[in-house]
Motif scaffolding. Structure first.
Motif, PDB file in Angstrom:
ATOM      1  N   ARG A 124       0.813  -1.211   0.000  1.00 56.72           N
ATOM      2  CA  ARG A 124       0.000   0.000   0.000  1.00 56.72           C
ATOM      3  C   ARG A 124       0.851   1.267   0.000  1.00 56.72           C
ATOM      4  O   ARG A 124       0.537   2.238  -0.702  1.00 56.72           O
ATOM      5  CB  ARG A 124      -0.929   0.008   1.218  1.00 56.72           C
ATOM      6  N   ASP A 125       1.949   1.257   0.774  1.00 53.12           N
ATOM      7  CA  ASP A 125       2.691   2.487   1.010  1.00 53.12           C
ATOM      8  C   ASP A 125       4.025   2.560   0.286  1.00 53.12           C
ATOM      9  O   ASP A 125       4.655   3.630   0.240  1.00 53.12           O
ATOM     10  CB  ASP A 125       2.935   2.656   2.518  1.00 53.12           C
ATOM     11  N   GLY A 126       4.492   1.421  -0.272  1.00 57.32           N
ATOM     12  CA  GLY A 126       5.793   1.402  -0.936  1.00 57.32           C
ATOM     13  C   GLY A 126       6.915   1.117   0.050  1.00 57.32           C
ATOM     14  O   GLY A 126       6.787   1.325   1.260  1.00 57.32           O
ATOM     15  N   GLY A 127       8.060   0.616  -0.473  1.00 57.54           N
ATOM     16  CA  GLY A 127       9.229   0.374   0.358  1.00 57.54           C
ATOM     17  C   GLY A 127       9.203  -0.955   1.074  1.00 57.54           C
ATOM     18  O   GLY A 127       8.743  -1.058   2.212  1.00 57.54           O
ATOM     19  N   TYR A 128       9.680  -2.005   0.438  1.00 54.53           N
ATOM     20  CA  TYR A 128       9.673  -3.362   0.992  1.00 54.53           C
ATOM     21  C   TYR A 128      10.351  -3.393   2.358  1.00 54.53           C
ATOM     22  O   TYR A 128      11.453  -2.854   2.536  1.00 54.53           O
ATOM     23  CB  TYR A 128      10.383  -4.293   0.018  1.00 54.53           C
TER      24      TYR A 128
END
Length: 258
Positions: free
Chosen positions: A60-64
């Motif tokens: 949803r927000d990005g950045g694994y």
């Protein structure tokens, strides 16, 4: 030609916990007590060769955010891990592969910027990338592709984008019927038969709605290259070993080769 089939037990992680969502709705979450690594070890002990690992926060927000967990799973269980969530650029793909991913799943960026992802297929190889084209059926009968953890519309259609990827040599496609995800309503076999017909040579992973071993067999018979097992497996509705027996059964004939 004989079609391979792979069972992918799935672990979705949110805030460090194993969870399942209903139809991708973050407000409808079921949490499970066991830690993600413990669940992965249980699946490996049952004989699984692959694991499907999803970072729901990043989707949803990005950045694994699961690189440490990925390293632990790939380093200690023997599982080959297919993983994604929040993968937005080439550096993220490279980082996940270096952290132990056997295959990286790209979703939102695959919809928004297909030309970039087609370039990744060339750079990293078609066996290292799974394109996720998760779809929701509209009132007009067209399959459209939401993004950002299925929380935003893209306006793009499944059939159009699938052709672009097939022409580019895509090997692994994950497609979730979003309305069936977490609902235990059975996989959308009609959708998967259509995808298999439209994309010969692509291994289509059925995702969403699998209730029992019969559904796993049905996905295989529909021509799918694999099935992702989520809620039903976590809820103990069937044993992973029984699903893996379907994986090991005599290969079915690929209809497109006949």
């Amino acid at each position: 030609m004989q079609q391979q089939f792979t069972v992918y037990p799935a672990i979705d992680v949110r805030e460090g916990r194993v969870v399942r969502l209903r139809q991708g709705d973050y407000a409808q979450e079921t949490r499970y007590p066991d830690a993600p690594l413990e669940v992965a070890r249980r699946y490996a002990a049952a004989g699984a060769s692959w694991l499907h690992l999803v970072d729901l926060d990043a989707a949803r927000d990005g950045g694994y955010t699961l690189a440490a967990l990925l390293r632990d799973i790939s380093g200690s269980t023997g599982l080959r891990v297919q993983t994604g969530g929040g993968v937005r650029d080439e550096a993220a793909v490279e980082a996940l592969l270096e952290a132990g991913a056997a295959r990286v799943v790209v979703g939102s960026v695959a919809v928004r910027e297909p030309s970039r992802v087609i370039g990744w297929l060339s750079r990293f190889g078609v066996e290292r990338i799974t394109v996720a084209l998760d779809a929701r059926l509209g009132a007009d009968g067209r399959w459209r592709l939401p993004v950002a953890g299925w929380t935003q519309g893209s306006g793009l259609e499944l059939e159009t984008l699938l052709k672009a990827y097939t022409d580019a040599g895509l090997r692994h496609l994950l497609c979730t019927d979003i309305d069936r995800d977490g609902m235990l309503a059975g996989p959308n076999l009609a959708l998967y038969r259509t995808l298999v017909e439209q994309a010969p040579g692509v291994l289509v992973q059925a995702s969403g709605g699998v209730r029992d071993v019969a559904d796993v067999s049905a996905a295989r018979e529909a021509g799918c290259g694999g099935a992702v097992l989520g809620k039903a497996l976590l809820d103990g509705r069937f044993d992973l070993a029984d699903a893996l027996a379907v994986e090991r059964a005599s290969p079915v004939v690929d209809p497109s080769s006949c």
